[in-house]
Motif scaffolding. Structure first.
Motif, PDB file in Angstrom:
ATOM      1  N   ALA A  29      12.755  39.451  16.126  1.00 26.85           N
ATOM      2  CA  ALA A  29      13.206  38.122  15.682  1.00 26.85           C
ATOM      3  C   ALA A  29      12.273  37.558  14.606  1.00 26.85           C
ATOM      4  N   ILE A  30      10.956  37.724  14.813  1.00 29.54           N
ATOM      5  CA  ILE A  30       9.980  37.272  13.811  1.00 29.54           C
ATOM      6  C   ILE A  30      10.193  38.026  12.502  1.00 29.54           C
ATOM      7  N   ILE A  39       3.124  40.321  22.134  1.00 25.81           N
ATOM      8  CA  ILE A  39       4.492  39.998  21.725  1.00 25.81           C
ATOM      9  C   ILE A  39       5.398  41.156  22.126  1.00 25.81           C
ATOM     10  N   THR A  60      11.060  39.705  20.573  1.00 29.26           N
ATOM     11  CA  THR A  60      10.407  38.614  19.830  1.00 29.26           C
ATOM     12  C   THR A  60       9.894  39.106  18.487  1.00 29.26           C
TER      13      THR A  60
END
Length: 495
Positions: free
Chosen positions: A271-272, A264, A268
């Protein structure tokens, strides 16, 4: 008949005296043996690790090398548990949010889970490209260099634990690899730009951790502690801080701890983290409101509201530590296993599951047997912690790693956590001095606190500060020197 009774009475009295002597002897023996229980269990674990290696590698010609490496790998893991894990659990124990026994149990479970479930399955054998593998003359030279690195790192961490200094186990391994590499292949084999970046992290890690922790403490003081209605302010801000904590840890674990499943990238992962942070905030709002019912408007009540989030953050820190630092610790062992099995060496090798198990269980045993000393030191002897201050330390540890990853800076989790404790302590000193100075200006001359007295009231113990900073500075050179000496000795024995 009376003579016989007298004889029996004398006999019973003598027997009673002998039993008393035996009980004293037994008590003295137990007291003398107690300090040996920990080392005895540790030695048994190292022997078991050696047997495990013999079972897996008994058919290989060089199995004795792997067995020896497994023993020292277990020794290294024990020392990581004794030293490194204190940084995660010390603040929670010092804030009385967890008992020492509870902290050890939680850390043992979450460290092992992090190592076995989310631990990196590939590790750089020469710890972030410090030494070029091509510089090694042969596979045997490489194996003994890694063995020297493993032994020296473990010995250095053991010494640091004994003197009560939390040091970076990753830096210890780095120093071990550096020293053995120089002894085996010369100074030209070293990647000095990599070493410069690692040296920079000695300063970057604690400063960044301390600044972020101090910033959060300033936020909590201004928005919660110094408010007229502390409970109402806490009901607003504690869920926000829990959301930030969950977001930071989620991003951290997505970025660093899920390599076995998928890779990842940073955007990303952030964002998670942000999405899970919002969910945590929404869930926490009603829980904190319910917990706040009936609490008095005082600082003691705030400690209750921060207690559970602090315990959760300590558990998450342990999981993250297990996922990332264990692989670095058992890296030299994995490199030796790979070289012994395939007769070659490369810049990256897979870590066998049995090696990760040694690392995970070794950390748990080390924490249980030898960890309390440093847990108490980090948690209460540097500066006094309460749940709010300890929570700032945990938040800082997660956020600093995310910021450092974004900036591409190599950092040490040990330096971040301890730096955060120092940051909290030094901020308290500054804030207390500022408030005392302001208060003195409103008092009559005879009641004012003298400037010298204000300076004397230190909230951070300078002796611990100097000991820890000195240990950090000399970790890499000390481990390198020790590793170089061990490599020379081992080469002389096997040649």
């Amino acid at each position: 008949m009376s003579d016989r009774n007298q004889h029996d009475a004398d006999h019973l009295e003598t027997l009673d005296r002998d039993l008393h002597r035996l009980s004293y002897l037994e008590g003295a023996t137990q007291y003398a043996a107690r300090p040996m229980v920990g080392p005895g269990i540790a030695l048994a674990f190292m022997v078991i690790a050696g047997f495990a290696a013999a079972i897996f590698f008994g058919h290989e010609p060089s199995s004795y090398v792997v067995v020896l490496a497994a023993v020292f790998g277990a020794y290294m893991a024990l020392n990581i548990g004794a030293n490194d894990v204190a940084n995660n659990m010390g603040p929670a124990v010092g804030a009385n949010a967890l008992t020492l026994g509870g902290a050890i149990a939680i850390a043992a479970i979450f460290e092992s889970a992090g190592a076995l479930l989310a631990g990196g399955d590939v590790v750089s054998t020469i710890s972030k490209d410090i030494i070029a593998p091509s510089a090694m003359a042969s596979t045997d030279v490489f194996i003994w260099a890694m063995m020297s690195a493993l032994i020296s790192a473990a010995l250095w961490v053991n010494l640091a634990t004994w003197i009560g200094a939390p040091v970076s186990t990753t830096h210890s391994v780095v120093g071990g690899v550096l020293g053995a590499g120089i002894a085996a292949a010369g100074f030209a084999a070293v990647s000095w730009p990599t070493m410069s970046a690692i040296a920079a992290s000695w300063v970057i890690s604690p400063v960044l951790g301390g600044v972020i922790a101090a910033a959060f403490l300033a936020l909590i003081k201004s928005r919660v502690i110094y408010q007229d209605d502390k409970i109402e302010a806490a009901k607003k801000w504690v869920p926000i801080l829990v959301g930030i904590m969950v977001a930071a840890f989620a991003a951290y674990l997505a970025l660093k701890g899920l390599k076995r499943v998928m890779t990842i990238d940073l955007p990303t992962a952030v964002a998670i983290g942000a999405a899970l942070g919002v969910v945590a905030w929404l869930v926490t709002v009603p829980l904190i409101r319910k917990q706040a019912v009936g609490l008095e408007n005082r600082n003691k009540s705030l400690k209750v509201l921060f207690g559970i989030p602090l315990v959760i953050s300590a558990a998450l820190l342990s999981f993250a530590h297990g996922a990332n630092d264990v692989a670095n610790a058992v890296g030299p062992l994995a490199a030796i296993v790979h070289a012994a099995e395939f007769g070659s060496f490369s810049s990256e090798v897979a870590i066998p599951m049995w090696v990760m198990v040694i690392g995970a269980f070794g950390i748990s045993f080390g924490l249980f047997l030898f960890g309390p000393k440093l847990i108490r030191m980090v948690g209460g002897q540097i500066t006094k912690l309460n749940p709010m201050r300890a929570y700032c330390v945990s938040l800082s540890a997660a956020i600093t790693v995310i910021v450092a990853s974004w900036l591409g800076l190599p950092v040490s989790s040990t330096h971040i956590a301890v730096g955060a404790v120092f940051g909290v302590g030094f901020f308290r000193e500054w804030d207390t001095s500022r408030r005392m100075r302001t208060l003195s200006q409103t008092l009559p001359e005879e009641r004012r606190i003298a400037t010298e007295e204000r300076r004397r009231r230190k909230l951070v113990r300078r002796s611990h500060f100097m000991t820890i900073v000195a240990a950090w500075v000399i970790t890499v050179p000390a481990a390198a020197l020790l590793s170089g000496i061990i490599f020379i000795i081992l080469s002389a024995i096997v040649s």
